[in-house]
Structures are given as C-alpha cells and as structure tokens.
Design a protein around this motif. Structure first.
Motif, mmCIF file in Angstrom:
data_model
loop_
_atom_site.group_PDB
_atom_site.id
_atom_site.type_symbol
_atom_site.label_atom_id
_atom_site.label_comp_id
_atom_site.label_asym_id
_atom_site.label_seq_id
_atom_site.Cartn_x
_atom_site.Cartn_y
_atom_site.Cartn_z
ATOM 1 N N HIS A 34 10.758 -14.748 -8.382
ATOM 2 C CA HIS A 34 10.926 -13.419 -7.789
ATOM 3 C C HIS A 34 10.476 -13.400 -6.331
ATOM 4 O O HIS A 34 9.621 -14.183 -5.936
ATOM 5 N N THR A 35 11.031 -12.452 -5.583
ATOM 6 C CA THR A 35 10.511 -12.077 -4.271
ATOM 7 C C THR A 35 10.177 -10.600 -4.375
ATOM 8 O O THR A 35 11.020 -9.795 -4.774
ATOM 9 N N VAL A 36 8.931 -10.253 -4.042
ATOM 10 C CA VAL A 36 8.471 -8.877 -4.185
ATOM 11 C C VAL A 36 7.870 -8.408 -2.872
ATOM 12 O O VAL A 36 7.084 -9.127 -2.247
ATOM 13 N N PHE A 37 8.250 -7.206 -2.456
ATOM 14 C CA PHE A 37 7.645 -6.551 -1.298
ATOM 15 C C PHE A 37 6.862 -5.352 -1.803
ATOM 16 O O PHE A 37 7.368 -4.574 -2.619
ATOM 17 N N VAL A 38 5.654 -5.184 -1.306
ATOM 18 C CA VAL A 38 4.892 -3.954 -1.493
ATOM 19 C C VAL A 38 4.855 -3.301 -0.124
ATOM 20 O O VAL A 38 4.403 -3.911 0.843
ATOM 21 N N ASN A 39 5.372 -2.086 -0.043
ATOM 22 C CA ASN A 39 5.431 -1.364 1.221
ATOM 23 C C ASN A 39 4.691 -0.045 1.077
ATOM 24 O O ASN A 39 4.660 0.537 0.003
ATOM 25 N N ALA A 40 4.139 0.419 2.215
ATOM 26 C CA ALA A 40 3.469 1.716 2.247
ATOM 27 C C ALA A 40 4.140 2.593 3.290
ATOM 28 O O ALA A 40 4.495 2.130 4.369
ATOM 29 N N THR A 41 4.309 3.867 2.952
ATOM 30 C CA THR A 41 4.835 4.842 3.902
ATOM 31 C C THR A 41 3.643 5.413 4.679
ATOM 32 O O THR A 41 2.486 5.207 4.284
ATOM 33 N N PRO A 42 3.896 6.122 5.766
ATOM 34 C CA PRO A 42 2.781 6.735 6.504
ATOM 35 C C PRO A 42 1.930 7.673 5.647
ATOM 36 O O PRO A 42 0.755 7.857 5.900
ATOM 37 N N GLY A 68 3.178 3.633 -6.417
ATOM 38 C CA GLY A 68 2.120 2.755 -6.901
ATOM 39 C C GLY A 68 0.769 3.138 -6.328
ATOM 40 O O GLY A 68 0.645 4.031 -5.486
ATOM 41 N N GLU A 69 -0.247 2.438 -6.775
ATOM 42 C CA GLU A 69 -1.620 2.694 -6.362
ATOM 43 C C GLU A 69 -2.221 1.418 -5.786
ATOM 44 O O GLU A 69 -2.017 0.324 -6.317
ATOM 45 N N GLU A 70 -2.975 1.544 -4.694
ATOM 46 C CA GLU A 70 -3.687 0.416 -4.093
ATOM 47 C C GLU A 70 -5.153 0.511 -4.471
ATOM 48 O O GLU A 70 -5.771 1.570 -4.321
ATOM 49 N N ILE A 71 -5.723 -0.610 -4.953
ATOM 50 C CA ILE A 71 -7.113 -0.646 -5.406
ATOM 51 C C ILE A 71 -7.768 -1.860 -4.759
ATOM 52 O O ILE A 71 -7.275 -2.985 -4.895
ATOM 53 N N THR A 72 -8.880 -1.648 -4.059
ATOM 54 C CA THR A 72 -9.632 -2.745 -3.454
ATOM 55 C C THR A 72 -11.004 -2.792 -4.111
ATOM 56 O O THR A 72 -11.665 -1.757 -4.256
ATOM 57 N N GLU A 73 -11.414 -4.004 -4.507
ATOM 58 C CA GLU A 73 -12.693 -4.193 -5.179
ATOM 59 C C GLU A 73 -13.408 -5.413 -4.622
ATOM 60 O O GLU A 73 -12.773 -6.337 -4.130
ATOM 61 N N GLY A 74 -14.726 -5.433 -4.747
ATOM 62 C CA GLY A 74 -15.533 -6.574 -4.356
ATOM 63 C C GLY A 74 -15.851 -6.598 -2.872
ATOM 64 O O GLY A 74 -15.437 -5.720 -2.108
ATOM 65 N N THR A 75 -16.584 -7.625 -2.468
ATOM 66 C CA THR A 75 -16.961 -7.806 -1.073
ATOM 67 C C THR A 75 -16.851 -9.281 -0.709
ATOM 68 O O THR A 75 -16.827 -10.147 -1.582
ATOM 69 N N GLY A 76 -16.802 -9.549 0.587
ATOM 70 C CA GLY A 76 -16.774 -10.925 1.080
ATOM 71 C C GLY A 76 -15.630 -11.720 0.475
ATOM 72 O O GLY A 76 -14.515 -11.219 0.338
ATOM 73 N N VAL A 77 -15.917 -12.969 0.088
ATOM 74 C CA VAL A 77 -14.875 -13.829 -0.485
ATOM 75 C C VAL A 77 -14.441 -13.368 -1.870
ATOM 76 O O VAL A 77 -13.413 -13.810 -2.376
ATOM 77 N N CYS A 78 -15.216 -12.486 -2.477
ATOM 78 C CA CYS A 78 -14.867 -11.954 -3.799
ATOM 79 C C CYS A 78 -14.103 -10.635 -3.702
ATOM 80 O O CYS A 78 -13.893 -9.963 -4.707
ATOM 81 N N ARG A 79 -13.691 -10.269 -2.499
ATOM 82 C CA ARG A 79 -12.925 -9.029 -2.309
ATOM 83 C C ARG A 79 -11.462 -9.282 -2.650
ATOM 84 O O ARG A 79 -10.876 -10.304 -2.277
ATOM 85 N N THR A 80 -10.870 -8.353 -3.377
ATOM 86 C CA THR A 80 -9.458 -8.459 -3.736
ATOM 87 C C THR A 80 -8.811 -7.075 -3.661
ATOM 88 O O THR A 80 -9.477 -6.063 -3.872
ATOM 89 N N THR A 81 -7.547 -7.069 -3.343
ATOM 90 C CA THR A 81 -6.758 -5.847 -3.350
ATOM 91 C C THR A 81 -5.621 -6.045 -4.325
ATOM 92 O O THR A 81 -5.031 -7.118 -4.397
ATOM 93 N N ARG A 82 -5.334 -4.995 -5.081
ATOM 94 C CA ARG A 82 -4.198 -5.067 -5.986
ATOM 95 C C ARG A 82 -3.410 -3.764 -5.889
ATOM 96 O O ARG A 82 -3.951 -2.727 -5.523
ATOM 97 N N TRP A 83 -2.148 -3.879 -6.206
ATOM 98 C CA TRP A 83 -1.252 -2.733 -6.230
ATOM 99 C C TRP A 83 -0.692 -2.645 -7.631
ATOM 100 O O TRP A 83 -0.202 -3.630 -8.172
ATOM 101 N N GLU A 84 -0.768 -1.467 -8.236
ATOM 102 C CA GLU A 84 -0.290 -1.263 -9.598
ATOM 103 C C GLU A 84 0.860 -0.262 -9.582
ATOM 104 O O GLU A 84 0.754 0.798 -8.962
#
Length: 129
Positions: A34-42, A68-84
């Motif tokens: 697959h090729t997937v784009f996650v885009n955000a509007t203003p 969709g929803e954007e969720i960011t968790e963690g800090t430093g190298v353990c920081r991750t962002t996900r979109w659901e």
C-alpha cells in the motif's frame, strides 16, 4: 454571458489548486502492498488516503477516510505519533516508529500501518523508505 462562461474553467482550475493547497501532507507510508497519505486540513481534520499497489498515487485512491484523530505519546526517543481512522468496523492506524521498546522497527522504517476489524488486529506492515 460569454465573459462568464470564459471564466468558468479558470475558476474551476483555480479552486482545485486552492483546495489541494489547504490540505498539508502530514505523513506518507509506503508498504510492500500500500501507499498511504495522512493529510491535515487547516482546521486539523485528518484524511487517510490509500492506494493498493501497483496503483500510482495519480490514480483514484482505493480508500479515503475523513475525520481521523492524531495522538502523540511519550517523550524523547520513546515519543510516537499515531493517526487513527474508523471506517465502520475497520480501524486503520498509522504510527511513527519508537526507538525504544520490545519490538524494534527495521532500520529503514518510517512508521507502521495496522488494520483492525472489530478491534481485532488483522495485519500490520512497516512503512519503509
């Protein structure tokens, strides 16, 4: 009347260019399938657009989910962002890789795409450079 009709193609083309400019590319995931784009509007509304390979991104997408929803968790190298994104009973999750944890991503991974049906994990793919 001729003046109005002459300006319609320009207006349509101009509107298309403006509508494309307002959705910013947030994340691109290229998997083996697959090729997937996650885009955000203003207004911070997220869109999931996916093409099954070998389709090109210039073709009509196979899937488009809005809201969709954007969720960011963690800090430093353990920081991750996900979109659901939810599409009926199917959930698409795109996430950035963490450099810590039990399951380390491949060195060329930029993220991961996961699909859940009725909250049951079905399949995951690494997003690769």
């Amino acid at each position: 009347m001729k003046t109005i009709l002459k300006n319609i193609p320009f207006f349509i083309i101009g509107s298309f260019a403006i509508s494309n400019a307002v959705a910013s590319e947030t994340f691109v995931c290229n998997t083996s399938e697959h090729t997937v784009f996650v885009n955000a509007t203003p207004s911070n509304e997220f869109h999931y657009t996916a093409w099954n390979k070998p389709k090109s991104i210039t073709d009509e997408p196979d899937m488009l989910v809005v809201g969709g929803e954007e969720i960011t968790e963690g800090t430093g190298v353990c920081r991750t962002t996900r979109w659901e994104f939810n599409n009926s009973n199917v959930k698409y999750i795109i996430s950035t890789p963490m450099a810590c944890g039990v399951k380390m991503p491949p060195p060329n991974a930029t993220g991961q795409l996961s699909v859940l049906i009725n909250d049951r994990h079905i399949q995951s793919w690494w997003c690769l450079e």
